[in-house]
Design a protein around this motif. Structure first.
Motif, short mmCIF file in Angstrom:
data_model
loop_
_atom_site.label_atom_id
_atom_site.label_comp_id
_atom_site.label_asym_id
_atom_site.label_seq_id
_atom_site.Cartn_x
_atom_site.Cartn_y
_atom_site.Cartn_z
N SER A 145 0.85 -1.19 0.00
CA SER A 145 0.00 0.00 0.00
C SER A 145 0.89 1.24 0.00
N SER A 146 2.12 1.10 0.47
CA SER A 146 3.05 2.24 0.48
C SER A 146 3.24 2.78 -0.94
N PHE A 154 0.19 4.77 -1.87
CA PHE A 154 0.14 6.15 -1.33
C PHE A 154 0.89 7.11 -2.25
N TYR A 214 -1.16 6.52 11.23
CA TYR A 214 0.01 5.81 10.71
C TYR A 214 1.07 6.84 10.30
N TYR A 257 1.97 8.32 6.63
CA TYR A 257 1.10 9.27 5.91
C TYR A 257 1.76 10.65 5.96
N ASN A 276 -4.66 2.63 12.46
CA ASN A 276 -3.39 2.34 13.12
C ASN A 276 -2.94 3.68 13.70
N ASP A 315 -7.79 4.13 3.41
CA ASP A 315 -6.80 3.08 3.59
C ASP A 315 -7.50 1.90 4.27
N ILE A 362 -6.32 -1.25 4.59
CA ILE A 362 -5.31 -2.30 4.71
C ILE A 362 -5.63 -3.33 5.81
N TYR A 363 -6.39 -2.91 6.85
CA TYR A 363 -6.66 -3.87 7.93
C TYR A 363 -8.00 -4.60 7.75
N SER A 379 -3.86 -3.86 0.65
CA SER A 379 -2.54 -4.50 0.63
C SER A 379 -2.65 -5.98 0.96
N SER A 408 -0.36 -7.16 2.82
CA SER A 408 0.56 -7.25 3.97
C SER A 408 -0.08 -7.81 5.24
N LYS A 409 -1.30 -7.43 5.55
CA LYS A 409 -1.80 -7.67 6.92
C LYS A 409 -2.66 -8.94 6.98
N ARG A 469 5.69 -7.25 -0.57
CA ARG A 469 5.53 -5.87 -1.05
C ARG A 469 4.50 -5.77 -2.17
C1 LIG Z 1 -2.45 1.93 8.24
C2 LIG Z 1 -1.34 1.39 7.40
N1 LIG Z 1 -1.32 1.67 6.09
C3 LIG Z 1 -0.32 1.22 5.31
C4 LIG Z 1 0.71 0.46 5.81
C5 LIG Z 1 1.84 0.02 4.87
O1 LIG Z 1 1.72 -1.29 4.51
P1 LIG Z 1 2.33 -1.99 3.20
O2 LIG Z 1 3.12 -0.98 2.45
O3 LIG Z 1 3.13 -3.12 3.72
O4 LIG Z 1 1.15 -2.43 2.41
C6 LIG Z 1 0.72 0.12 7.15
C7 LIG Z 1 1.82 -0.69 7.72
O5 LIG Z 1 1.92 -0.90 8.90
C8 LIG Z 1 -0.34 0.60 7.97
O6 LIG Z 1 -0.38 0.33 9.28
#
Ligand SMILES: Cc1ncc(COP(=O)(O)O)c(C=O)c1O
Length: 396
Positions: free
Chosen positions: A106-107, A110, A131, A134, A183, A211, A213-214, A238, A240-241, A249
């Motif tokens: 997700s980075s 952004f 987070y 940001y 977060n 966002d 992501i969670y 993402s 990731s979580k 990535r």
């Molecule tokens: C709220 C939030 N957004 C985005 C990210 C970035 O995650 P990634 O780039 O691994 O998808 C994180 C990572 O901890 C996060 O907590």
């Protein structure tokens, strides 16, 4: 002789403190721990589980069979189609794969979204705490961050009223970025609140970036996507979580049709393409629900354990942990002159004295973060129990 300039103001980013704590914890772990105790990692939000088995098997196959060169800059079509199917099956939302761009986490999403949506110098509103990246990415891209303090009054969430108030103080706000679950709080927006934010942004001509992501990690509250409320919303997500694939990535961004050509061109030039091996493997991730839900059951057990044990050590005022894998809590009762001055010192001592790594609130809240810490409960339940015992004894 001319001297080479110092680092640019955009390059002089604030640290992502959780990553720095993770680094120190890794160094201490490599040295065998502290005072005979192994290091327990509650600082960084990453699952201790690996990617689901289906994904690993698909990666092994791709490694043998695929060339793994650059892919289409938008991502491979079969992954974008799999993501589109997920929106249909999980949220009942029909999304064309043409509106989905696969990103480097997700980075990466952004970077693309901020560049595509905002002129340099534009103001973007975020909640504080939030987070940390940001704030740091926005600043590095030459954007002005309007951090709006939130707390229990609004369940740690932004509201249209808070945004309007901030605009009257700071000037035109061009975009709003929210996360639900958030977060460091884990707090969620319900459908009514998310709709109100998305629609008010639409009415005011602001970009709304959600966002998500969670999503997949929540403890009873329903998850809704901003796509349901505004055709102009940008949604970032993402692998990731929930999908337990931080190091792969890989993420995605869903945007209005008119933004896809600009996003694609930015992606071509900045990233060329997202990682090929990760994409080939991630196509199977949506079929790994059983394994992934078992991970969420562990997070739920961890959350329950820490919410029972940490208050016994004196922690209170937890933000509502509706989702994600964090507890954000007040530590002011542990601060005193001559003792722990603030959360940074509190966390440093906790790591160096009892080997438990947690993140100081400064990472998330530039004004009030000295009095808060974030516990990540994404690890194993045995680690949570051991950490809680050490912390109780330490603070007794
Ligand atoms: C709220 C939030 N957004 C985005 C990210 C970035 O995650 P990634 O780039 O691994 O998808 C994180 C990572 O901890 C996060 O907590």
């Amino acid at each position: 002789m001319k001297s080479v300039p110092e680092v640019s103001s955009r390059g002089a980013s604030a640290p992502f403190i959780a990553m720095e704590v993770m680094r120190e914890a890794a160094v201490l772990a490599a040295q065998g721990g502290v005072h005979g105790k192994r290091i327990i990692q509650l600082a960084v939000g990453q699952p201790s589980t690996g990617a689901p088995h289906l994904v690993r098997e698909a990666a092994a196959r791709a490694l043998q069979k695929s060339r793994l060169g650059y892919t289409d800059s938008m991502g491979i079509l079969k992954l974008r189609e799999a993501i589109a199917r997920h929106y249909d099956e999980h949220y009942g939302q029909s999304v064309s794969p043409d509106r989905i761009i696969v990103t480097s986490g997700s980075s990466g999403g952004f970077m693309l979204a901020f560049l595509a949506c905002f002129e340099a110098g534009a103001r973007v509103a975020i909640a504080e705490p939030c987070y940390p990246a940001y704030r740091n990415i926005l600043k590095s891209l030459g954007l002005e961050v309007v951090g709006i303090p939130v707390g229990p009054e609004t369940r740690w969430n932004l509201t249209p009223e808070l945004i309007a108030k901030a605009e009257s103080r700071h000037g035109r706000i061009s975009g709003v970025l929210v996360a639900s679950p958030g977060n460091p709080t884990g707090t969620m927006l319900d459908a009514v609140q998310l709709a109100a934010l998305a629609k008010s942004c639409e009415a005011e001509g602001r970009w709304f970036i959600s966002d998500e992501i969670y999503h997949g990690i929540s403890y009873g509250m329903a998850e809704t996507t901003a796509l349901a409320f505004s055709p102009d919303a940008l949604v970032i997500n993402s692998f990731s979580k929930y999908y337990s694939m931080t190091g792969w990535r890989l993420g995605w961004l869903i945007a209005p049709p008119r933004m896809m050509v600009p996003l694609d061109r930015l992606a071509q030039n900045i990233f060329i393409s997202p990682p090929a091996l990760s994409q080939e493997a991630a196509v199977t991730a949506f079929g790994a629900t059983e394994e992934l839900d078992a991970n969420v059951a562990v997070y739920a057990a961890n959350r329950k354990l820490l919410l029972e044990e940490l208050p016994k050590a004196g922690f209170d005022n937890f933000a509502p942990a509706d989702g994600a894998f964090y507890l954000y809590t007040d530590i002011s009762r542990f601060l005193r002159p001559g003792g722990n001055a603030d959360s940074t010192e509190f966390c440093k001592r906790m790591l160096r004295e009892i080997g438990v790594a947690v993140t100081p609130g400064h990472d998330f809240d530039t004004t009030r973060g000295g009095q808060t810490v974030r516990f990540s409960f994404s690890g194993a339940t045995a680690d949570m129990a051991e950490a809680a015992e050490r912390i109780k004894a330490w603070l007794a």
